[in-house]
Design a protein around this motif. Structure first.
Motif, mmCIF file in Angstrom:
data_model
loop_
_atom_site.group_PDB
_atom_site.id
_atom_site.type_symbol
_atom_site.label_atom_id
_atom_site.label_comp_id
_atom_site.label_asym_id
_atom_site.label_seq_id
_atom_site.Cartn_x
_atom_site.Cartn_y
_atom_site.Cartn_z
ATOM 1 N N LYS A 217 13.024 23.222 -1.665
ATOM 2 C CA LYS A 217 13.031 24.507 -0.971
ATOM 3 C C LYS A 217 13.055 25.682 -1.944
ATOM 4 N N SER A 218 13.781 25.504 -3.033
ATOM 5 C CA SER A 218 13.905 26.624 -3.952
ATOM 6 C C SER A 218 12.590 26.907 -4.669
ATOM 7 N N TYR A 219 11.768 25.880 -4.817
ATOM 8 C CA TYR A 219 10.450 26.125 -5.407
ATOM 9 C C TYR A 219 9.635 27.060 -4.512
ATOM 10 N N GLY A 220 9.609 26.729 -3.226
ATOM 11 C CA GLY A 220 8.848 27.565 -2.303
ATOM 12 C C GLY A 220 9.416 28.961 -2.210
ATOM 13 N N LEU A 221 10.748 29.037 -2.225
ATOM 14 C CA LEU A 221 11.399 30.350 -2.156
ATOM 15 C C LEU A 221 11.008 31.199 -3.355
ATOM 16 N N GLY A 222 11.033 30.593 -4.527
ATOM 17 C CA GLY A 222 10.662 31.350 -5.719
ATOM 18 C C GLY A 222 9.202 31.739 -5.714
ATOM 19 N N LEU A 223 8.367 30.805 -5.282
ATOM 20 C CA LEU A 223 6.926 31.078 -5.314
ATOM 21 C C LEU A 223 6.557 32.202 -4.360
ATOM 22 N N PHE A 224 7.261 32.282 -3.226
ATOM 23 C CA PHE A 224 6.823 33.249 -2.222
ATOM 24 C C PHE A 224 7.612 34.537 -2.245
ATOM 25 N N THR A 225 8.601 34.648 -3.134
ATOM 26 C CA THR A 225 9.283 35.930 -3.231
ATOM 27 C C THR A 225 9.033 36.598 -4.577
ATOM 28 N N LYS A 226 9.534 35.991 -5.629
ATOM 29 C CA LYS A 226 9.448 36.660 -6.921
ATOM 30 C C LYS A 226 8.063 36.548 -7.524
ATOM 31 N N TYR A 227 7.441 35.374 -7.315
ATOM 32 C CA TYR A 227 6.152 35.126 -7.962
ATOM 33 C C TYR A 227 5.021 35.170 -6.948
ATOM 34 N N MET A 228 5.096 36.130 -6.042
ATOM 35 C CA MET A 228 4.052 36.204 -5.017
ATOM 36 C C MET A 228 2.713 36.591 -5.609
ATOM 37 N N LEU A 229 2.709 37.618 -6.456
ATOM 38 C CA LEU A 229 1.447 38.082 -7.034
ATOM 39 C C LEU A 229 0.818 37.033 -7.947
ATOM 40 N N PRO A 230 1.580 36.397 -8.859
ATOM 41 C CA PRO A 230 0.962 35.321 -9.639
ATOM 42 C C PRO A 230 0.467 34.167 -8.778
ATOM 43 N N PHE A 231 1.162 33.931 -7.691
ATOM 44 C CA PHE A 231 0.731 32.860 -6.785
ATOM 45 C C PHE A 231 -0.641 33.163 -6.208
ATOM 46 N N GLN A 232 -0.826 34.422 -5.762
ATOM 47 C CA GLN A 232 -2.128 34.785 -5.202
ATOM 48 C C GLN A 232 -3.198 34.829 -6.275
ATOM 49 N N MET A 233 -2.795 35.253 -7.480
ATOM 50 C CA MET A 233 -3.751 35.248 -8.587
ATOM 51 C C MET A 233 -4.200 33.828 -8.901
ATOM 52 N N THR A 234 -3.260 32.883 -8.755
ATOM 53 C CA THR A 234 -3.613 31.478 -8.988
ATOM 54 C C THR A 234 -4.637 31.000 -7.973
ATOM 55 N N GLY A 235 -4.451 31.433 -6.714
ATOM 56 C CA GLY A 235 -5.446 31.076 -5.707
ATOM 57 C C GLY A 235 -6.810 31.653 -6.031
ATOM 58 N N LEU A 236 -6.810 32.912 -6.504
ATOM 59 C CA LEU A 236 -8.074 33.552 -6.891
ATOM 60 C C LEU A 236 -8.710 32.804 -8.058
ATOM 61 N N LEU A 237 -7.859 32.379 -8.998
ATOM 62 C CA LEU A 237 -8.362 31.639 -10.163
ATOM 63 C C LEU A 237 -9.005 30.329 -9.734
ATOM 64 N N LEU A 238 -8.382 29.668 -8.785
ATOM 65 C CA LEU A 238 -8.961 28.411 -8.304
ATOM 66 C C LEU A 238 -10.302 28.661 -7.629
ATOM 67 N N LEU A 239 -10.383 29.779 -6.889
ATOM 68 C CA LEU A 239 -11.652 30.116 -6.239
ATOM 69 C C LEU A 239 -12.729 30.372 -7.280
ATOM 70 N N ILE A 240 -12.361 31.128 -8.320
ATOM 71 C CA ILE A 240 -13.325 31.431 -9.379
ATOM 72 C C ILE A 240 -13.779 30.147 -10.064
ATOM 73 N N ALA A 241 -12.808 29.252 -10.337
ATOM 74 C CA ALA A 241 -13.161 27.995 -10.995
ATOM 75 C C ALA A 241 -14.096 27.174 -10.124
ATOM 76 N N MET A 242 -13.824 27.195 -8.810
ATOM 77 C CA MET A 242 -14.670 26.412 -7.908
ATOM 78 C C MET A 242 -16.093 26.946 -7.894
ATOM 79 N N ILE A 243 -16.222 28.282 -7.786
ATOM 80 C CA ILE A 243 -17.561 28.875 -7.776
ATOM 81 C C ILE A 243 -18.256 28.609 -9.109
ATOM 82 N N GLY A 244 -17.504 28.723 -10.200
ATOM 83 C CA GLY A 244 -18.101 28.489 -11.508
ATOM 84 C C GLY A 244 -18.609 27.084 -11.666
ATOM 85 N N VAL A 245 -17.831 26.118 -11.187
ATOM 86 C CA VAL A 245 -18.261 24.728 -11.300
ATOM 87 C C VAL A 245 -19.491 24.470 -10.450
#
Lengths: 101, 166
Positions: free
Chosen positions: B122-150
């Motif tokens: 639970k604490s992983y999710g709590l940390g990911l969605f509160t303090k590290y929200m912006l890096p989390f979304q950036m990670t999703g964007l990065l995965l999208l970019i990697a997918m399109i690139g591949v």
């Protein structure tokens, strides 16, 4: 918790050294990528160890981002290697020197 | 794994080392990360590697030995790194006092901080969605970019003219 932080850091450093050695020594691009993964894993181990002995959660959370970035990097890198192999029929890095001169 | 000539052998040793890493993470009481390690690294990434090795079917299995200069330089760098690690950790290691000053960072008061080390998932999710929200979304964007690139990289080129190629 019986092991100390130093032993974890020692293992992490050794893994990093082995990965670095592989990157320098090998000429197969695939094996170089695998060695890069080993280095990333060493950094993951160091992060988790520091986070555990520090008592905060941030290192554990950062491992998520490392794993994601590693997965994206591996996907793109392998695609590049495959397209290089299609063009050159080789993945040895010393034969991929068309940018030289 | 780095000295085995056959890449498949190297990949197998790599899987073994990843499972060992997962065991070390269990020792560090990061159970979720240990499971993630096995699933993502030993499961997905190494399967991808083995698949590519199989697909490329390298007949020239690095028969020739590496150049002497290369081998010497790599061995020297390996020895340097190991000596550095031993010097850093060997004498008295990262001392307990330095660690105490690390945990006394005022950014993380453990009393009201929701991000103290908790062993539940639970604490992983709590940390990911509160303090590290912006890096989390950036990670999703990065995965999208990697997918399109591949997709762009592995697309079959139609024709030889530059207009159709990717």
């Amino acid at each position: 918790m019986t092991l100390s932080l130093n032993s974890f850091l020692l293992i992490s450093g050794l893994l990093f050294a082995i990965g670095f050695f592989g990157v320098l020594l090998r000429r197969n691009a695939l094996v170089i990528f695998m060695s890069l993964e080993l280095m990333l894993n060493a950094s993951i181990l160091a992060l988790v160890a520091f986070s555990r002995f520090n008592g905060t959660m941030d290192g554990n959370l950062f491992v998520f981002f490392i794993i994601t970035v590693a997965a994206a990097e591996i996907a793109v890198g392998l695609a590049i290697i495959v397209s290089l192999f299609r063009k050159r029929q080789s993945v040895m890095v010393e034969q991929l020197s068309s940018l030289k001169n | 794994m780095v000295v085995s000539r056959n890449p498949v052998n190297g990949a197998m040793f790599m899987i073994v080392s990843f499972v060992g890493m997962a065991a070390l993470l269990v020792l560090l009481e990061a159970f979720f990360l240990a499971i993630l390690q096995v699933l993502v690294y030993a499961g997905a990434i190494m399967v991808l590697f083995l698949f590519i090795i199989m697909l490329l079917d390298m007949d020239e299995v690095e028969k020739l030995r590496p150049k002497t200069v290369t081998a010497l330089a790599s061995a020297a760098s390996l020895a340097l790194i190991i000596v550095g690690i031993v010097v850093l950790l060997g004498t008295d290691g990262i001392s307990g006092q330095a660690l105490a000053s690390l945990s006394a960072v005022p950014d993380y008061p453990s009393a009201e901080n929701p991000m103290e080390l908790a062993l539940r998932t639970k604490s992983y999710g709590l940390g990911l969605f509160t303090k590290y929200m912006l890096p989390f979304q950036m990670t999703g964007l990065l995965l999208l970019i990697a997918m399109i690139g591949v997709i762009v990289l592995s697309k079959k080129r139609q024709g030889t003219d530059g207009s159709a190629a990717s």
